[in-house]
Design a protein around this motif. Sequence first.
Motif, short mmCIF file in Angstrom:
data_model
loop_
_atom_site.label_atom_id
_atom_site.label_comp_id
_atom_site.label_asym_id
_atom_site.label_seq_id
_atom_site.Cartn_x
_atom_site.Cartn_y
_atom_site.Cartn_z
N ARG A 99 0.85 -1.19 0.00
CA ARG A 99 0.00 0.00 0.00
C ARG A 99 0.89 1.24 0.00
N LYS A 100 0.56 2.22 -0.83
CA LYS A 100 1.40 3.40 -0.97
C LYS A 100 0.92 4.51 -0.04
N ILE A 101 1.50 4.57 1.14
CA ILE A 101 1.18 5.61 2.12
C ILE A 101 2.39 6.52 2.28
N GLY A 102 2.17 7.81 2.14
CA GLY A 102 3.25 8.78 2.26
C GLY A 102 2.74 10.09 2.84
N PRO A 103 3.63 11.03 3.11
CA PRO A 103 3.24 12.32 3.70
C PRO A 103 2.94 13.39 2.67
N TRP A 104 2.76 14.60 3.15
CA TRP A 104 2.37 15.75 2.34
C TRP A 104 3.34 16.02 1.18
#
Length: 382
Positions: A99-104
Amino acid sequence: MTLLEVAVVLFCILIVMALLIPAVTGPPRGGRRSQCSTQIKNLSLAAIQYSVAKDQLPGWAMEFGHFGWDPETETILSPLIDPSADSPETSSQNLAPHRKIGPWAVALLPWLDAQPTYEHWTEDRYPILTRAEGSTTGFSGRGFHPLATPNLAIMQCPTDPTQSEDSGRNSYVANAGIFFPPSDMIAGQHTIFHPDGTTKTVAFAESMSKEFGAFGNQVSARLERSDAEARVPIAKPIRLDDFRDGAGNTVLFSESLHALSWHRSGFVNDEDLIFESHPDEVLYPKLSRFTNTMVWHGVDWSNGKQPREIHRINGERELTETMQMSRTNAADLARPSSAHIEGVNAAMADGGTRFISETIDHRVWQSLMTPRGHEPISDDAM
């Protein structure tokens, strides 16, 4: 030419050399600070453009898609077959679904001249991890794919001495509002001491409101594997129109010597984003509110109480350049810090920048971080 004239000429030459040598060999602090100010200004301009395009600001944690997963059929895809040699998919055979989870920062890439990197995050055919199925260790950069996590010049302040990461080096943090204990995100409440002297007890969802900060959580995920129903709340959209103090009086970004890599939300490594049968197996990155952001800690100003030194801008400066962010100190180090003398660069919601003094009154700084701090701030207070 007389001996006296020769002596005068030599003396003049020595004076000129004495003036030029420090300028050539000494560190151009002013120029580096100006370059840093320009870079952080560009982050603010990118956030403004994102807000115009998406009708809200990005979040401190965001989802950008999946790799190896078909959302229509909700099934894991078969490994790619015979990818071309010059394609980013070359190294994606047999990679574990993730799953591609990243910040701002990932969300702002299109406005930071990094469109190819953004496509690596948002197109499901590209992986952001390098770990193959069955592997127990990532190859480099904590298992992130090098094409998804390059070192971007705009994310690195030239005076930051802490840039030691292999990939995704980062010197900047976004305004995540008020501190909220990570252990209470589901059902807990926290008492907030507002800069105007009032107190308020809020739950995690309300702590992300436009009253207290600019960036919120945008990832729907479980906090614990044992409780499928306990999902972390998603922040309501925050828009630039919500900034009642005026965009020039609200901070979006500042510098940090402790921020994690621009692509890591919380302390996630490759193993934290991999799933076996469904993307929902990936848990919420608990400390993502602190690792690429800054928060303000409420202070009960009664009876002469003062904020902890480490919560101030450049607090505990003698340790600032040597401390490293960890799971135990992340909330304390989620505040502005820099190697500049006497302060930090900050970018405002109108696209402007200010150099904020490290001696600024803590209540004034909190008001600058709150879109509705109820008081205008003059340059004299900086």
